[in-house]
Design a protein around this motif. Sequence first.
Motif, PDB file in Angstrom:
ATOM      1  N   VAL A 158      18.663   7.508   1.908  1.00 28.79           N
ATOM      2  CA  VAL A 158      18.164   6.256   2.488  1.00 28.79           C
ATOM      3  C   VAL A 158      16.705   6.092   2.104  1.00 28.79           C
ATOM      4  N   ILE A 159      16.315   4.908   1.693  1.00 26.94           N
ATOM      5  CA  ILE A 159      14.924   4.636   1.345  1.00 26.94           C
ATOM      6  C   ILE A 159      14.127   4.424   2.629  1.00 26.94           C
ATOM      7  N   ALA A 168      -8.376   0.146  -9.685  1.00 25.09           N
ATOM      8  CA  ALA A 168      -7.175   0.641 -10.346  1.00 25.09           C
ATOM      9  C   ALA A 168      -6.117  -0.461 -10.417  1.00 25.09           C
ATOM     10  N   THR A 169      -5.313  -0.389 -11.436  1.00 26.75           N
ATOM     11  CA  THR A 169      -4.222  -1.346 -11.585  1.00 26.75           C
ATOM     12  C   THR A 169      -3.135  -1.050 -10.554  1.00 26.75           C
ATOM     13  N   PRO A 170      -2.670  -2.037  -9.812  1.00 29.10           N
ATOM     14  CA  PRO A 170      -1.591  -1.772  -8.848  1.00 29.10           C
ATOM     15  C   PRO A 170      -0.384  -1.153  -9.546  1.00 29.10           C
ATOM     16  N   GLY A 171       0.209  -0.191  -8.906  1.00 32.60           N
ATOM     17  CA  GLY A 171       1.376   0.453  -9.487  1.00 32.60           C
ATOM     18  C   GLY A 171       1.268   1.960  -9.512  1.00 32.60           C
ATOM     19  N   PRO A 198       0.799  -1.235   0.000  1.00 31.64           N
ATOM     20  CA  PRO A 198       0.000   0.000   0.000  1.00 31.64           C
ATOM     21  C   PRO A 198       0.831   1.284   0.000  1.00 31.64           C
ATOM     22  N   TYR A 199       2.065   1.222  -0.385  1.00 31.71           N
ATOM     23  CA  TYR A 199       2.923   2.393  -0.580  1.00 31.71           C
ATOM     24  C   TYR A 199       3.195   3.177   0.704  1.00 31.71           C
ATOM     25  N   VAL A 200       2.992   2.546   1.857  1.00 33.90           N
ATOM     26  CA  VAL A 200       3.322   3.220   3.120  1.00 33.90           C
ATOM     27  C   VAL A 200       4.776   3.652   3.120  1.00 33.90           C
ATOM     28  N   ARG A 201       5.631   2.822   2.544  1.00 37.03           N
ATOM     29  CA  ARG A 201       7.069   3.071   2.570  1.00 37.03           C
ATOM     30  C   ARG A 201       7.562   3.825   1.343  1.00 37.03           C
ATOM     31  N   GLY A 202       6.632   4.392   0.592  1.00 40.35           N
ATOM     32  CA  GLY A 202       7.005   5.191  -0.559  1.00 40.35           C
ATOM     33  C   GLY A 202       6.440   4.635  -1.851  1.00 40.35           C
ATOM     34  N   ALA A 203       6.163   5.534  -2.796  1.00 36.78           N
ATOM     35  CA  ALA A 203       5.564   5.122  -4.068  1.00 36.78           C
ATOM     36  C   ALA A 203       6.599   4.578  -5.044  1.00 36.78           C
ATOM     37  N   ARG A 204       7.894   4.844  -4.773  1.00 36.56           N
ATOM     38  CA  ARG A 204       8.951   4.368  -5.670  1.00 36.56           C
ATOM     39  C   ARG A 204       9.876   3.411  -4.928  1.00 36.56           C
ATOM     40  N   ALA A 205      10.239   2.326  -5.603  1.00 39.75           N
ATOM     41  CA  ALA A 205      11.095   1.327  -4.953  1.00 39.75           C
ATOM     42  C   ALA A 205      12.433   1.915  -4.541  1.00 39.75           C
ATOM     43  N   GLU A 206      12.944   2.860  -5.350  1.00 36.92           N
ATOM     44  CA  GLU A 206      14.245   3.461  -5.058  1.00 36.92           C
ATOM     45  C   GLU A 206      14.145   4.682  -4.155  1.00 36.92           C
ATOM     46  N   GLY A 207      12.919   5.026  -3.746  1.00 34.37           N
ATOM     47  CA  GLY A 207      12.739   6.211  -2.927  1.00 34.37           C
ATOM     48  C   GLY A 207      13.219   7.453  -3.655  1.00 34.37           C
ATOM     49  N   GLY A 243      16.671  12.871  -5.069  1.00 33.33           N
ATOM     50  CA  GLY A 243      16.121  13.774  -4.071  1.00 33.33           C
ATOM     51  C   GLY A 243      14.651  14.030  -4.361  1.00 33.33           C
ATOM     52  N   TRP A 244      14.027  14.790  -3.504  1.00 29.80           N
ATOM     53  CA  TRP A 244      12.645  15.162  -3.785  1.00 29.80           C
ATOM     54  C   TRP A 244      12.627  16.430  -4.641  1.00 29.80           C
ATOM     55  N   ASP A 245      11.471  16.780  -5.138  1.00 31.42           N
ATOM     56  CA  ASP A 245      11.281  17.970  -5.958  1.00 31.42           C
ATOM     57  C   ASP A 245      11.253  19.197  -5.044  1.00 31.42           C
TER      58      ASP A 245
END
Length: 623
Positions: A388-389, A308-311, A87-96, A101-103
């Motif tokens: 760190v992710i 919705a499609t997972p992802g 459920p993306y609790v740990r982030g929407a991207r595998a590489e964080g 960095g963030w935007d």
Amino acid sequence: MTQAGTTAPTPDSPDELALAAEFGTPRREDWQRLVAGVLTKSGVLPEGFDGAPESLLSSKTYDGIEIQPLYTADDAAPPAGFPGLPPYVRGARAEGAVGTGWDVRVLHGSADPAETNKAILADLENGASSVWLRVGGDALPLDRLADALNEVYLDLAPIVLDPGADYEAAADALLGLLAEKNIPDSEVTGTIGADPIALRARTGRPHDIAPAAALAARLAGKHPDLRTLVVNALPYHEAGGSDSQELGAAIAAGVAYLRALTEAGLSVDDAAGQLEFRFAATADQFLTIAKLRAARRLWARVCEVSGATPGRGMRQHAVTSPVMFTRRDPWVNMLRTTVACFAAGIGGADAVTVLPFDFAIGLPDAFSRRIARNTQSILLEESKLSGVIDPAGGSWYVENLTDALANAAWREFTEIERQGGIEAVLDSGALAAKLDQTWQARKKRLATRKDPLTGVSEFPDLHEKPVERTPAPSVVDEGGLPRVRYAQDYEALRDRSDAHLAETGERPKVFLATLGPVAAHTARATFASNLFQAGGIEPVNPGAVDDVVAAFRESGAKVACLCGTDKLYAERAAETAKALKEAGAVRVILAGKPGYPDVDAYVHAGCDALAALTSTLDTLGVK
């Protein structure tokens, strides 16, 4: 061989692995015993208390979530999954955010296109990666958008618009400018910023969702990387709402947009891809971290049940909370925004806006914008915060708080849905009433300084030089949910003091009637001095004097505050208070607990400081 002549242990031998062999295994009971000892010495633990001693150290959030002083493996929360997966609790991207960095998103709200252009270029040349631009209304005119974005590489720096009700014209203006720059439709990025639900919340007037959904459907096929809609949760936060109320309202708004977008012809996947969520990041770092993590979990659940499609994870934009900003001692806002930005980064926000420290005063200057930029640069480049992710992942405290907040927010969301949805609860006033309940509870804690405001209710600088800025234009008319700030009531008292100073040449003052030697009265004199300055009242401290009543006469003050020890109060408070009144004091206050004749009011830790300060200013005739 070792010096003792014995064979050195091999890396795999038990002796080598038993690094903590000389230390006992800590038990929770040992920690509880130590806690009880400290609380007993400090007088916090009542005699005969039969509960867990650490329960006296627990606290509750405004959502009723109990925060324990210690979390262990026994407090394991439900599994949070893995980064990049539902459920993306740990982030929407595998590489964080590792490597990218963030935007770093900067806000610009000036109506002057030349000034805006200069500021935008300075931001982009010095660390910013996208631009959040207020347009239409009293902000930047849409027909001057090209001037404001002159020399900006629009294929590299996404533009996020905040257009109010003018989102269709804003879309035409931005897309026309991108076409002039020969940027292919498939490479257009950014956000149009349509948000009729937030407009409804801000203005109290109906704003139909259908036109925004139709615009999104029209643009989605041609510009696959352009987002049309924003789910702005700031109106609920700025009305005084709690974290779960902010989340619940945001999820309800997101669901309303999903329905409208699918009705306009988009698939659930494409509809979800049109949304960006905007949340407040506060100086409560752990609640901010948990809020962003919980928001992704909640939205993943909505997308799952919607088919919705997972992802597709939630796209998050975190903004340092306007509610926590102060106009007095605004330099402290730099510290607040640093903590909030840290929390947003740790929480996994995709984009972060650090508002300049003078945001609550007016339009920022070049210095405050630079500090806001560099706050993010330090956290990203020097502190390696994105290296760190999900650094909070696995923390028993954070995982528990995330789970509790997610459940509380889901209850808020489902209650909104039961009442007809976000538009219905906005129109009926039901949501406003709930937000106000939370705000009233917070106001009580602010008034008693249980929620302290550094530089305002605590450690104020009565002689600070005011920071002056050009007033910021308002994008939308008021009339809907209120906008509050934590410091507003204290700052209103300071404004009264400033007006009195301008009119009379001096500030309202209170004489500190210090009893006994310096060692005896310093603690309470310091407490009283700090408190009165929070209301713009100048304390007059004579120090250790033989005749405190004579010193009062010489001060020219009309109000006196007794400061001393409990023992000295028992011996001298009554007679001193009577003598001060005979000497002309119209009000005598005592720094301590009630119980003395001829004393009109009492100030102490936990008292209603706002009421005491207001009453004192009224007594002194300060308008």
